[in-house]
Design a protein around this motif. Structure first.
Motif, PDB file in Angstrom:
ATOM      1  N   ALA A  97      -3.453   5.116   1.169  1.00 58.76           N
ATOM      2  CA  ALA A  97      -4.262   4.145   1.906  1.00 58.76           C
ATOM      3  C   ALA A  97      -4.497   4.611   3.347  1.00 58.76           C
ATOM      4  O   ALA A  97      -5.473   4.228   3.969  1.00 58.76           O
ATOM      5  CB  ALA A  97      -3.585   2.781   1.886  1.00 58.76           C
ATOM      6  N   PRO A 134      -4.371   5.550  -6.143  1.00 58.67           N
ATOM      7  CA  PRO A 134      -5.522   4.739  -5.715  1.00 58.67           C
ATOM      8  C   PRO A 134      -6.010   3.813  -6.828  1.00 58.67           C
ATOM      9  O   PRO A 134      -6.469   2.701  -6.544  1.00 58.67           O
ATOM     10  CB  PRO A 134      -6.586   5.767  -5.327  1.00 58.67           C
ATOM     11  N   ARG A 146      -3.754   0.848  -6.646  1.00 59.08           N
ATOM     12  CA  ARG A 146      -4.037   0.010  -5.472  1.00 59.08           C
ATOM     13  C   ARG A 146      -5.272  -0.854  -5.731  1.00 59.08           C
ATOM     14  O   ARG A 146      -5.297  -2.045  -5.405  1.00 59.08           O
ATOM     15  CB  ARG A 146      -4.269   0.861  -4.218  1.00 59.08           C
ATOM     16  N   HIS A 200      -6.445   1.538   6.677  1.00 58.67           N
ATOM     17  CA  HIS A 200      -6.702   1.346   5.260  1.00 58.67           C
ATOM     18  C   HIS A 200      -8.042   1.938   4.917  1.00 58.67           C
ATOM     19  O   HIS A 200      -9.066   1.513   5.402  1.00 58.67           O
ATOM     20  CB  HIS A 200      -6.678  -0.137   4.906  1.00 58.67           C
ATOM     21  N   ASP A 206      -9.081   2.054   1.836  1.00 57.71           N
ATOM     22  CA  ASP A 206      -9.475   1.554   0.520  1.00 57.71           C
ATOM     23  C   ASP A 206     -10.498   0.437   0.545  1.00 57.71           C
ATOM     24  O   ASP A 206     -11.295   0.309  -0.343  1.00 57.71           O
ATOM     25  CB  ASP A 206      -8.259   1.013  -0.237  1.00 57.71           C
ATOM     26  N   HIS A 207     -10.413  -0.427   1.529  1.00 54.23           N
ATOM     27  CA  HIS A 207     -11.176  -1.656   1.376  1.00 54.23           C
ATOM     28  C   HIS A 207     -11.825  -2.091   2.671  1.00 54.23           C
ATOM     29  O   HIS A 207     -11.240  -2.001   3.749  1.00 54.23           O
ATOM     30  CB  HIS A 207     -10.263  -2.770   0.853  1.00 54.23           C
ATOM     31  N   ARG A 210      -5.313  -4.983  -5.900  1.00 55.41           N
ATOM     32  CA  ARG A 210      -6.184  -5.824  -5.062  1.00 55.41           C
ATOM     33  C   ARG A 210      -7.138  -6.663  -5.915  1.00 55.41           C
ATOM     34  O   ARG A 210      -7.416  -7.817  -5.599  1.00 55.41           O
ATOM     35  CB  ARG A 210      -6.982  -4.966  -4.079  1.00 55.41           C
ATOM     36  N   ASP A 224       0.836  -1.206   0.000  1.00 55.31           N
ATOM     37  CA  ASP A 224       0.000   0.000   0.000  1.00 55.31           C
ATOM     38  C   ASP A 224       0.867   1.251   0.000  1.00 55.31           C
ATOM     39  O   ASP A 224       0.628   2.189  -0.760  1.00 55.31           O
ATOM     40  CB  ASP A 224      -0.894   0.020   1.255  1.00 55.31           C
ATOM     41  N   HIS A 240      -2.787  -7.332  -2.084  1.00 53.97           N
ATOM     42  CA  HIS A 240      -1.988  -6.880  -3.232  1.00 53.97           C
ATOM     43  C   HIS A 240      -1.501  -8.098  -4.018  1.00 53.97           C
ATOM     44  O   HIS A 240      -1.023  -9.072  -3.441  1.00 53.97           O
ATOM     45  CB  HIS A 240      -0.803  -6.048  -2.762  1.00 53.97           C
TER      46      HIS A 240
END
Lengths: 221, 225, 250
Positions: free
Chosen positions: C220, A83, A86, B2, B4-5, A90, A77, A121
């Protein structure tokens, strides 16, 4: 010595892990006029190999050494400021996980899948897959190094109608550097997580964000 | 940290009929066929007649845009959360046959986000006559051709025409205008397909989608039996 | 340029009361307390012009203690120059920011002069409630000149976890492909502006393009990185300044 055949199965572009829909930044580079021919493809691939290729190869090697996948995922990350990239890493990690669990069932893969249901990742999944396939850290690094240049080369054949023999010759010319990168990556991984490289490519990061905003495109990234 | 997820349940890895939580997953039906034969219009028509009685969703596989997904959104055949677009990297048949991972992800995401579904329609990108769906992705497939594409297509065969669980010959209303012989198409299709069914449709006609919708309902009956 | 290579470490420590309990210049790294801007204690690095040369080992260590607000800038661009030593020059920047501390680290550009070879390393440790604005700009060669070799690495950890880790390598001593379509594509200036703001955890920054040459990217963690790749230093600075005014106005 690990199984060479297992490495071939994993590194094969036909391994169904979603890579075919991604150009590794090549579509954006073609549109910007930075890749117009075999020479442009070669310098694109060379740059990608020594930057994100090295970084990803080392992450994969570290995962194959059995380093903590959560720490590696966090390291990935931090090494992926874009983004869009990323999200791609994923998504591809999740797709690879699906193929890997069906191909080389392993408790380690199951555990990683449970930890990252939306995908870890991709290099972290790849290193873990290598381990499940009976491969070692260096094999994982080789796999990433090859994939780093193989993906854009295939994409450019489709995007430019580039002669496929020329594209393959580009890959062949990059062989010594792929070897170097894979070995550097594995050597760094051997020293632990703090020694992992963080080589990055400003244009790949920038154009990934631009590409993600295009309304019409052939490749997902 | 995080941003993002989110972490939810982890997905199934194959074409298992059960989801990881043990419930039965949705029936998946693939729609393939050449460019312009009316796949997206068929999907839209199916959604309109089935959405009131079934919980359904659509996955589109566009060649280089999100146009099919956007057509379905624009025409409001389903709420946006029930439509997912998969990007195919210039190779639509790869995404539905050789490397189905992105489509399986889309299918699972739909079931995770909108809850239990009865039916998911997976529309392929318009390709050629050789494109077929992997059995790892769909339970049954429909191949859509049209009379304007030439009345010799059923005779020529190919994996889609020959092996699809349902062959749809669309745009029958155009047959007189393009000089296509429907009887001949039916005869040729029968020779290629043996017992497998063929449906003739004109989506302009009132309830023109009925033969396809009936077939889908029968598939669903068998799936949930 | 005719001098032996040197080692020098400058030190800054900032306190919450606005004081600078430690402000140590060393060799070419001269530090001056300058007129404060807003609530920030300000330190300006002056006279780094003639360094680093090949073989030099320079370091700046900065500690922003709990609750302190520090702004560090520089009087002029830093030129990486060739030296008599075949060894590359090393320039290490080590930064820690404590709880509720704020650091604005806004030096002028780093110019990689033809024939030079510099390894720059910046390591930042942030407490969970620390805030940071950090700018780095790499200029490849003075006007119209081919660049030296420049390798820069920026590592930022927040609450002990990695937040950003990025290495750039350009010039004749860098691995191949650095000037190709994946890395610089003929551009001669790059820049990064990192904004770490705990508030971004609730209100994340949206990814945004800054024209053709730049982008704002949420990381992130609760941070955003503005990156620019452009033909020259001015274009990079313009992009970073626009984003700075928006993301972290003084």
């Amino acid at each position: 010595m690990t199984s060479r055949s297992a490495l071939l199965v994993l590194a094969d572009g036909r391994f169904p892990a979603g890579g075919h829909a991604h150009s590794g930044g090549a579509e954006a580079a073609v549109r910007a006029g930075r890749v117009k021919d075999a020479a442009g493809l070669e310098s694109f691939c060379r740059g990608r190999l020594h930057t994100t290729g090295l970084t990803s190869a080392a992450l994969a090697a570290a995962a194959a050494y059995g380093l903590d996948p959560a720490a590696l995922d966090a390291a990935a990350d931090a090494r992926t400021p874009s983004p869009a990239l990323r999200a791609v890493a994923r998504r591809l990690g999740r797709q690879l996980m699906r193929a890997a669990r069906a191909t080389w069932p392993s408790a380690r893969l199951d555990a990683l899948a449970a930890m990252y249901p939306r995908g870890a990742h991709q290099p972290v999944v790849l290193g873990t897959t290598a381990l499940a396939a009976g491969l070692d850290a260096e094999d994982a690094a080789y796999c990433v190094a090859y994939e780093t240049v193989g993906g854009p080369a295939t994409a450019v054949v489709r995007l430019l109608g580039l002669d496929p023999y020329q594209a393959t010759a580009v890959l062949a010319r990059l062989v010594p550097e792929m070897d170097q990168v894979a070995e550097r990556a594995a050597a760094a991984a051997r020293q632990g997580i703090d020694a992992l490289p963080a080589a990055s490519a400003p244009l790949l990061d920038l154009t990934a964000e631009q590409h993600a905003a295009w309304p019409v495109r052939l490749f997902a990234s | 940290m995080h941003l993002d997820h989110g972490h939810t349940s982890h997905g199934a890895i194959s074409a298992d009929a059960r989801r990881p939580d043990g419930t039965r997953r949705a029936l998946r039906i693939g729609l393939g066929g050449p460019v312009g034969s009316g796949k997206t219009a068929t999907v839209a028509a199916l959604c309109r007649v089935l959405r009131d009685t079934l919980s359904l969703a659509v996955v589109t596989n566009d060649i280089y845009t999100r146009e099919d997904a956007e057509f379905l959104l624009r025409n409001a055949v389903l709420p946006p959360e029930r439509i997912q677009a998969v990007e195919t990297g210039a190779c639509p048949h790869t995404a539905i046959r050789d490397d189905i991972s992105a489509n399986l992800e889309a299918v699972e995401d739909l079931e995770d986000t909108v809850g239990p579904l009865d039916l998911i329609l997976v529309e392929s990108g318009g390709d050629n006559l050789t494109a077929t769906f992997s059995k790892g992705l769909v339970d049954a497939q429909i191949f859509v051709i049209d009379v304007a594409g030439g009345d010799d297509i059923p005779r020529k065969g190919g994996p889609g025409v020959t092996t699809a669980d349902l062959l749809v010959i669309n745009k029958t209303d155009l047959a007189p205008h393009v000089g296509s012989d429907l009887a001949r198409m039916a005869r040729d299709a029968g020779e290629q397909r043996g017992e497998l069914p063929v449906a003739f449709t004109s989506l302009r006609a009132e309830d023109g989608i009925a033969p396809v919708a009936d077939w889908v309902r029968a598939q669903l009956g068998a799936w949930t039996a | 340029m005719d001098r032996v290579s040197l080692r020098a470490t400058a030190r800054i420590v900032a306190d919450a009361d606005g004081g600078l309990p430690l402000l140590v210049s060393d060799g070419p790294l001269a530090l001056r307390r300058t007129r404060a801007s807003g609530p920030y204690t300000r330190v300006t690095v002056v006279g780094a012009m003639s360094a680093p040369l090949g073989g030099d080992r320079l370091a700046v260590e900065t500690e922003v203690r709990d609750g302190a607000r520090l702004l560090v800038d520089s009087a002029a661009a830093t030129l990486a120059l060739p030296g008599r030593s075949a060894e590359p020059a090393a320039y290490d920047v080590r930064i820690t920011v404590g709880e509720a501390g704020v650091l604005r680290w806004l030096p002028e550009q780093l110019v990689s002069v033809q024939g030079s070879d510099l390894r720059m390393r910046t390591v930042v440790e942030l407490a969970p409630t620390a805030r940071l604005v950090l700018r780095e700009e790499q200029i490849l060669g003075r006007h119209g000149e081919p660049p030296g070799t420049l390798v820069t690495r920026l590592t930022v950890r927040r609450a002990g976890c990695p937040l950003l880790d990025q290495e750039l390598a350009f010039g004749p001593g860098a691995p191949g492909g650095w000037d190709g379509g994946a890395v610089l594509g003929g551009h001669r200036a790059t820049g990064q502006l990192l904004v770490v703001e705990p508030g971004f955890a609730e209100k994340p920054v949206e990814p945004r393009l800054l024209g053709e040459n730049g982008a704002v990217s949420p990381l992130a963690g609760p941070a955003a990185l503005v990156s620019a790749v452009a033909p020259d230093a001015l274009a990079v600075r313009r992009l970073l300044d626009t984003a700075l005014a928006e993301l972290a106005p003084l």
